[in-house]
Scaffold this motif. Structure first.
Motif, short mmCIF file in Angstrom:
data_model
loop_
_atom_site.label_atom_id
_atom_site.label_comp_id
_atom_site.label_asym_id
_atom_site.label_seq_id
_atom_site.Cartn_x
_atom_site.Cartn_y
_atom_site.Cartn_z
N TYR A 370 0.85 -1.17 -0.06
CA TYR A 370 -0.08 0.06 0.05
C TYR A 370 0.84 1.29 0.00
O TYR A 370 0.39 2.26 -0.50
N HIS A 371 2.17 0.89 0.26
CA HIS A 371 3.08 2.18 0.38
C HIS A 371 3.25 2.79 -1.07
O HIS A 371 2.93 3.68 -1.53
N ARG A 395 -8.99 0.62 -0.30
CA ARG A 395 -8.78 0.06 1.02
C ARG A 395 -7.57 -0.39 1.72
O ARG A 395 -6.99 -1.52 0.95
N THR A 396 -6.90 0.33 2.20
CA THR A 396 -5.39 -0.29 2.88
C THR A 396 -5.76 -0.99 3.94
O THR A 396 -6.83 -1.25 4.67
N ASN A 397 -4.41 -1.59 4.31
CA ASN A 397 -4.55 -2.48 5.73
C ASN A 397 -4.73 -1.38 7.11
O ASN A 397 -5.00 -2.02 8.03
N GLN A 398 -4.87 -0.20 6.78
CA GLN A 398 -5.22 0.66 7.86
C GLN A 398 -6.77 1.04 7.96
O GLN A 398 -7.10 1.35 8.75
N SER A 399 -7.36 0.69 6.90
CA SER A 399 -8.77 0.97 6.62
C SER A 399 -9.54 -0.19 7.47
O SER A 399 -9.35 -1.37 7.71
N PRO A 400 -10.78 0.09 8.16
CA PRO A 400 -11.72 -0.97 8.67
C PRO A 400 -11.95 -1.72 7.70
O PRO A 400 -12.29 -1.58 6.37
N TYR A 401 -12.42 -2.94 8.26
CA TYR A 401 -12.99 -4.02 7.35
C TYR A 401 -12.23 -4.62 6.32
O TYR A 401 -12.23 -5.45 5.56
N TRP A 402 -10.75 -4.01 6.36
CA TRP A 402 -9.56 -4.80 5.41
C TRP A 402 -9.27 -6.16 5.81
O TRP A 402 -9.32 -6.61 7.00
N SER A 403 -8.92 -6.82 4.73
CA SER A 403 -8.73 -8.39 5.10
C SER A 403 -7.75 -8.59 4.02
O SER A 403 -7.31 -8.05 3.05
#
Lengths: 577, 154
Positions: A370-371, A395-403
């Protein structure tokens, strides 16, 4: 007796005092009006005697990169008919016989419409050509009223309609560049003061003075090239007709500067058949800038670049493709359900293997992946300066509901949304030594503050120069390493990548279940002069390599030749003196 | 005949005859002059107003002519743009000259300078670079201004 006289004196004195006080009051009031508040009354008197009329400033022209006008302003006439003058049917018919042919109407119908009209002044035609207008004015038909105005004129016809946009009847930009740069194009209206009669009409030969001269609008010179734009639009229309596509977008850009040479999108509208009452406002959008889509396999180049840049893989690195990648319980297959065994990174791009992209995303990890996505400008507006540009959806790994499934699908361009402009800008960095350029479409313009020019802006170094060159070579292998690739062109070395994904956009702006077939390519690989993104929307399943790559191959040679890029091989038949 | 022989009436005693006639004449002349002056002044004003109106009308006419010429100029510039448009070139090639798209493309290397663009109306050309700085204003100032500037408090 004495008392009566005294009362009389007192009454007279009171009366005198009343008069004196009233007189003093009146004198004070007069002094106040004359000395203190004179300005207000003078202004009120002027307003009573003088009418004020706004004079529209001539609107500036929109030019292509070589200075050829794409939209300019010419004088015209609005035609009105004074209904009371047409109460006499014979007079009306005689006048209609003169007026109707000029405004493209039948005399009988015109007479009927005017006589049925509820207003005293019937608006018969707007924007009549200046020459026709002067002839009609000289004919002096009864009831005819001509008001001189201006109108937009498009010398190149309907070319670049969705990009240029249009103006309303009040000459204010409503869409496209006309709206985005309305302040610069519109100029500053002037004011004329004139003596008027009791009902407000100007007095003939009365005094007239200019309060403020109208300041003409400035010209705007775009980076768009009319030749390339016309070529691109013709090819897009032709391909849509040939393949039955719902619509599409083509952008051509100079990768080393970010200058947009052409930008076309369909469905759109024709400037020559513009209907401001059309309820389908989605037709007026410049979809190349406003609409997001899933880039699909084109995005595998970004994943690969990140992995190469961090030294995790080289073009020759291999993995074992079993045809499926598992993320938890979710299985991800290749687009063609193929099983390829030992596969190199270059082959991942050549065969567009989803499992290979998932493998590389696993090597990268979510933070690195994601960077790089962010570094490539995905999920951010490009800042081109055109209205309605969204940021896109990531939707990054910092976003809610990311998997972790998101990471896997994002690695091959699904579950991520970007505009065509963002995608071409990101991929152009491979053709520019890893530098991400800010795309721009205005070369220079006259602003109220003076002329302003735009120069290329490097946003950031996204990947190392070697990485960018490696990716360019790998993308070249995608086109030239596969025999019969439909994007290959004789005489030029092309780098490219296809993409196919779901979610086509319909004419009304809704997203359909169909798919998006795209191709992005640049040439010549060793010194790229242009990059092109071709995106077509379909109801049914189509592959980017089948329908979009040929569009690139059809027009790229003409564009490259036009840009002065010499082809290699037998195409170059003669060398001049 | 009697009337002819009758003596002329004597002039009033206070005035001698030639003097009185002279004064009367000069009075009339003065009056006539004054009237002429008033009439002349009035006519002059009428003439001025008439000239003013006439000039105003002429200015109005000239403004209209200028507006029409400007509009015509804009129209001609638009015509130039339309005639040099690719749509028109394409139409001329296909319809007038019956040309068809090339089936095989050959590229020629032409070592000649690209002709300068001169078909564009001047108003569409990029703005010219500002000219070199104008000479110092002091040299063009009138004498009194230059003298004033010599004063220490100016």
């Amino acid at each position: 007796m004495f008392g009566r006289q005294s009362r009389m004196n007192a009454r007279l004195t009171t009366l005198a005092l009343v008069f004196a006080v009233s007189g003093a009051g009146l004198a004070a009031r007069v002094a106040y009006i004359q000395l203190v508040d004179s300005g207000r009354y003078a202004a009120a008197a002027r307003n009573e005697h003088y009418g004020q009329q706004e004079v529209r400033a001539p609107r500036g022209a929109i030019l292509d990169r070589n200075g050829y006008p794409l939209a300019t302003t010419v004088d015209a006439f609005d035609v009105y008919i004074n209904r009371p003058d047409w109460q006499d049917l014979n007079a009306a018919q005689k006048a209609a016989a003169v007026i109707a042919p000029v405004i493209g109407q039948k005399p009988d119908i015109l007479v009927d419409e005017v006589r049925k009209a509820s207003t005293g002044l019937y608006f018969a035609y707007g924007g009549l050509d200046f020459n026709k207008g002067t002839s009609l004015r000289d004919a002096d038909a009864p009831g005819l009223r001509m008001v001189q105005t201006t109108k937009r004129f498009y010398p190149e016809g309907d070319v670049a309609s969705t990009l240029l946009g249009f103006v309303g009847r009040d000459h204010v930009g409503l869409a496209g560049i006309e709206a985005d740069f309305d302040r610069e194009l519109g100029g500053v209206p002037g004011t004329i003061y004139f003596e008027r009669d009791s009902i407000g009409n100007p007095i003939a030969f009365g005094s007239e003075r200019i309060g403020q001269k109208p300041k003409p609008g400035g010209n705007i010179r775009l980076t768009i090239d009319r030749y390339v734009q016309r070529l691109v639009e013709g090819e897009l229309d032709s391909q849509i007709e040939k393949t039955g596509a719902l619509g599409g977008t083509i952008i051509v850009m100079e990768p080393k500067t970010g200058a947009v040479l052409a930008m076309a999108s369909r469905p759109g509208f024709k400037l020559s058949e513009l209907d401001l009452n059309n309820p389908n406002q989605a037709l007026f959008r410049n979809r190349a800038v406003t609409d997001v889509y899933e880039p699909g396999s084109v995005f595998k180049t970004v994943t690969t670049a990140a992995a190469v840049d961090l030294g995790l893989v080289t073009p020759e690195s291999t993995y074992n493709d079993t045809g499926v990648a598992y993320i938890g319980t979710s299985a991800i297959h290749n687009w063609d359900f193929s099983v390829n065994g030992t596969t190199t990174v270059t082959q991942i791009l050549q065969r567009s293997l989803n499992t290979g992209a998932v493998w590389m995303s696993g090597l990268l990890g979510p933070d690195n992946f994601y960077h790089y996505v962010q570094q490539f400008g995905i999920g951010q507006a490009t800042g081109i300066g055109l209205g309605g540009e969204p940021e896109g959806l990531v939707r990054t790994n910092q976003s809610p509901y990311w998997s972790p499934v998101d990471l896997a699908t994002n690695s091959f361009g699904q579950g991520i949304a970007a505009t065509p402009l963002q995608v071409i800008t990101a991929i152009a960095s491979f053709a520019n030594g890893g530098k991400l350029m800010r795309p721009y479409i205005v070369e220079e313009m006259d602003t109220p503050e003076g002329p302003r020019s735009f120069t290329p802006v490097v946003v950031r170094q996204v990947v190392k120069e070697e990485t960018a060159n490696t990716l360019a070579d790998m993308m070249n292998q995608v086109v030239e390493g596969i025999p019969g690739h439909l994007a290959a062109i004789k005489g030029y070395h092309v780098a490219g990548k296809t993409g196919t994904t779901t979610g086509a956009t319909l004419a009304d702006g809704a997203v359909h279940d169909g798919n998006v077939a795209s191709f992005i390519g640049f040439a010549p690989v060793n010194d790229p002069k242009m990059i092109m993104l071709v995106k077509l929307d379909f109801k049914e399943d189509r592959l980017g390599g089948q329908v979009s790559a040929p569009v690139f191959a059809d027009i790229a040679p003409s564009i490259l030749a036009y840009l002065g890029v010499r082809p290699d091989g037998p195409q170059l038949v003669t060398t001049g003196p | 005949m009697a009337a002819l022989q009758r003596h002329a009436l004597p002039f009033p005693k206070r005035l001698s005859a030639p003097k009185a006639i002279g004064r009367l004449r000069s009075g009339r002349l003065l009056l006539a002059g004054a009237v002429a002056l008033v009439v002349g002044a009035a006519l002059l004003q009428v003439n001025q107003f008439s000239q003013l109106t006439s000039t105003s009308y002429q200015i109005d006419q000239l403004n209209q002519q200028r507006a029409a010429t400007q509009a015509e100029n804009l129209q001609l510039e638009a015509d130039v743009a339309r005639l040099s448009s690719l749509a028109r070139v394409d139409w001329e090639a296909r319809v007038q000259l019956h040309m068809v798209p090339a089936e095989r493309k050959l590229y020629l290397d032409v070592n000649h300078a690209v002709p300068e663009r001169e078909t564009l109306p001047t108003r569409f050309l990029p703005p010219e670079k500002p000219a070199a700085a104008a000479p110092a204003a002091a040299t063009t100032d009138p004498l009194w201004k230059r003298l004033l500037k010599l004063l220490p408090f100016f």
